[in-house]
Design a protein around this motif. Structure first.
Motif, PDB file in Angstrom:
ATOM      1  N   UNK A 299       0.811  -1.229   0.000  1.00  0.00           N
ATOM      2  CA  UNK A 299       0.000   0.000   0.000  1.00  0.00           C
ATOM      3  C   UNK A 299       0.839   1.271   0.000  1.00  0.00           C
ATOM      4  N   UNK A 300       2.156   1.133   0.136  1.00  0.00           N
ATOM      5  CA  UNK A 300       3.010   2.328   0.212  1.00  0.00           C
ATOM      6  C   UNK A 300       2.847   3.203  -1.021  1.00  0.00           C
ATOM      7  N   UNK A 301       2.764   2.569  -2.194  1.00  0.00           N
ATOM      8  CA  UNK A 301       2.672   3.333  -3.436  1.00  0.00           C
ATOM      9  C   UNK A 301       1.392   4.125  -3.560  1.00  0.00           C
ATOM     10  N   UNK A 302       0.252   3.503  -3.247  1.00  0.00           N
ATOM     11  CA  UNK A 302      -1.010   4.248  -3.375  1.00  0.00           C
ATOM     12  C   UNK A 302      -1.105   5.339  -2.310  1.00  0.00           C
ATOM     13  N   UNK A 303      -0.563   5.060  -1.118  1.00  0.00           N
ATOM     14  CA  UNK A 303      -0.591   6.081  -0.061  1.00  0.00           C
ATOM     15  C   UNK A 303       0.265   7.278  -0.445  1.00  0.00           C
ATOM     16  N   UNK A 304       1.477   7.000  -0.953  1.00  0.00           N
ATOM     17  CA  UNK A 304       2.355   8.092  -1.361  1.00  0.00           C
ATOM     18  C   UNK A 304       1.795   8.867  -2.531  1.00  0.00           C
ATOM     19  N   UNK A 305       1.166   8.169  -3.467  1.00  0.00           N
ATOM     20  CA  UNK A 305       0.551   8.852  -4.610  1.00  0.00           C
ATOM     21  C   UNK A 305      -0.555   9.783  -4.141  1.00  0.00           C
ATOM     22  N   UNK A 306      -1.342   9.329  -3.178  1.00  0.00           N
ATOM     23  CA  UNK A 306      -2.385  10.199  -2.622  1.00  0.00           C
ATOM     24  C   UNK A 306      -1.772  11.409  -1.939  1.00  0.00           C
ATOM     25  N   UNK A 307      -0.642  11.203  -1.274  1.00  0.00           N
ATOM     26  CA  UNK A 307       0.022  12.299  -0.562  1.00  0.00           C
ATOM     27  C   UNK A 307       0.538  13.372  -1.517  1.00  0.00           C
ATOM     28  N   UNK A 308       0.820  12.987  -2.776  1.00  0.00           N
ATOM     29  CA  UNK A 308       1.191  13.995  -3.776  1.00  0.00           C
ATOM     30  C   UNK A 308       0.088  15.044  -3.925  1.00  0.00           C
ATOM     31  N   UNK A 309      -1.152  14.611  -3.710  1.00  0.00           N
ATOM     32  CA  UNK A 309      -2.304  15.508  -3.821  1.00  0.00           C
ATOM     33  C   UNK A 309      -2.622  16.157  -2.475  1.00  0.00           C
ATOM     34  N   UNK A 310      -2.558  15.363  -1.414  1.00  0.00           N
ATOM     35  CA  UNK A 310      -2.972  15.842  -0.089  1.00  0.00           C
ATOM     36  C   UNK A 310      -1.793  16.484   0.650  1.00  0.00           C
ATOM     37  N   UNK A 311      -1.209  17.501   0.088  1.00  0.00           N
ATOM     38  CA  UNK A 311      -0.045  18.144   0.693  1.00  0.00           C
ATOM     39  C   UNK A 311      -0.483  19.060   1.823  1.00  0.00           C
TER      40      UNK A 311
END
Length: 311
Positions: A299-311
């Protein structure tokens, strides 16, 4: 309620997650990565899957803050991929194309950097804003985070620590075409390579000689049983990786180094070999750097990808 999508594009599957604005994972699923015809179907397939999920959840574009993408290739700050090894893409303006397909805001990053961002946010690096992530899998992936932001670089290749040179005398080639890369010694395949070399040196008894399929897991399982030859192999692995991380730490001064990937399943015993060597070579200001295991797994990849948006 506002949401975002975190998308982790891999060579075989695309992992997808729908997140609330507060970071809560609402749903996750996968679709097949269709790499034929130069990967022309990948982004349209992702778009269809996003639209389908929005329909299922009764969401409109007004509810979506954006889409974050993790991609297994260098990605520039402008969201451009120069080339890929396993998606079929050559030069591709991923951010622009995805925004045109979806009509939504898009951010894109290298998958290892994005995984590092996920671990900083919700995993082994939680609570820290300066971090090195090392993924010990088939290869060695890396992500460097400074002040909460991924180091991307001019060509989108920031954090490629697996291809730092750690042996200038090596004659065999790494998958990247170079010689003596960290990946050749610290990846799962690299550890197996070290083991084969050690076993060929002499006939000292070892559990490893009984293995039908020598592997990094077999090495660390043998270490846990006190096997002397396995301990020698683990010591060499730890010295090479520990010394390399000490050099990298001198450049970016992390609070924590997070170890992930398949090799990390060996558990805390890894740190007995890595951390000791790290401290031997670390600049004095870096010697209290913490080590932690990655916690998010796939899940690290999807979480980090979401964090690109949720700064």
């Amino acid at each position: 309620m506002n949401y975002c999508f975190g998308i982790d594009i891999g060579g075989t599957t695309v992992k997808m997650g729908l997140f609330q604005f507060d970071g809560k994972l609402v749903d996750k699923w996968e679709i097949k990565t269709r790499t034929e015809n130069k990967g022309e179907a990948i982004l349209p397939d992702v778009t269809k899957a996003i639209n389908k999920k929005m329909s299922e959840k009764g969401l409109t574009k007004d509810n979506i803050l954006g889409i974050g993408l993790g991609i297994p290739a260098p990605v520039t700050e402008a969201g451009i991929v120069p080339d890929t090894a396993n998606l079929g893409w050559g030069y591709k303006e991923v951010k622009r194309e995805m925004e045109e397909l979806t009509g939504m805001h898009v951010e894109a990053g290298n998958d290892a950097n994005v995984a590092a961002l996920g671990e900083m946010w919700l995993g082994g690096g939680q609570g820290h804003r300066n971090m090195i992530m090392v993924t010990l899998g088939t290869g060695v992936g890396g992500g460097v985070i400074i002040n909460g932001e991924c180091v991307v670089g001019k060509h989108g290749a920031g954090g490629e620590i697996g291809h730092t040179c750690v042996n200038y005398e090596e004659e065999e080639h790494c998958g990247c075409g170079g010689k003596g890369c960290l990946e050749q010694y610290a990846s799962a395949t690299g550890i197996t390579r070290l083991a084969k070399r050690r076993l060929a040196e002499d006939s000292e008894p070892s559990i490893l000689r009984e293995e039908n399929a020598l592997s990094a897991k077999a090495v660390f399982d043998a270490v846990k049983k006190g096997d002397r030859v396995a301990i020698e192999i683990a010591t060499k692995f730890g010295k090479i990786l520990g010394y390399a991380l000490a050099n990298i730490a001198a450049v970016c001064d992390p609070a924590v180094i997070v170890i992930g990937g398949g090799v990390s399943k060996a558990g805390p015993i890894l740190f007995e070999y890595i951390e000791k060597s790290f401290k031997e070579k670390a600049f004095f200001a870096n010697r209290d750097t913490k080590f932690a295991l990655a916690e998010l797994g796939n899940d690290a990849g999807i979480c980090g990808a979401a964090k690109l948006i949720l700064k």
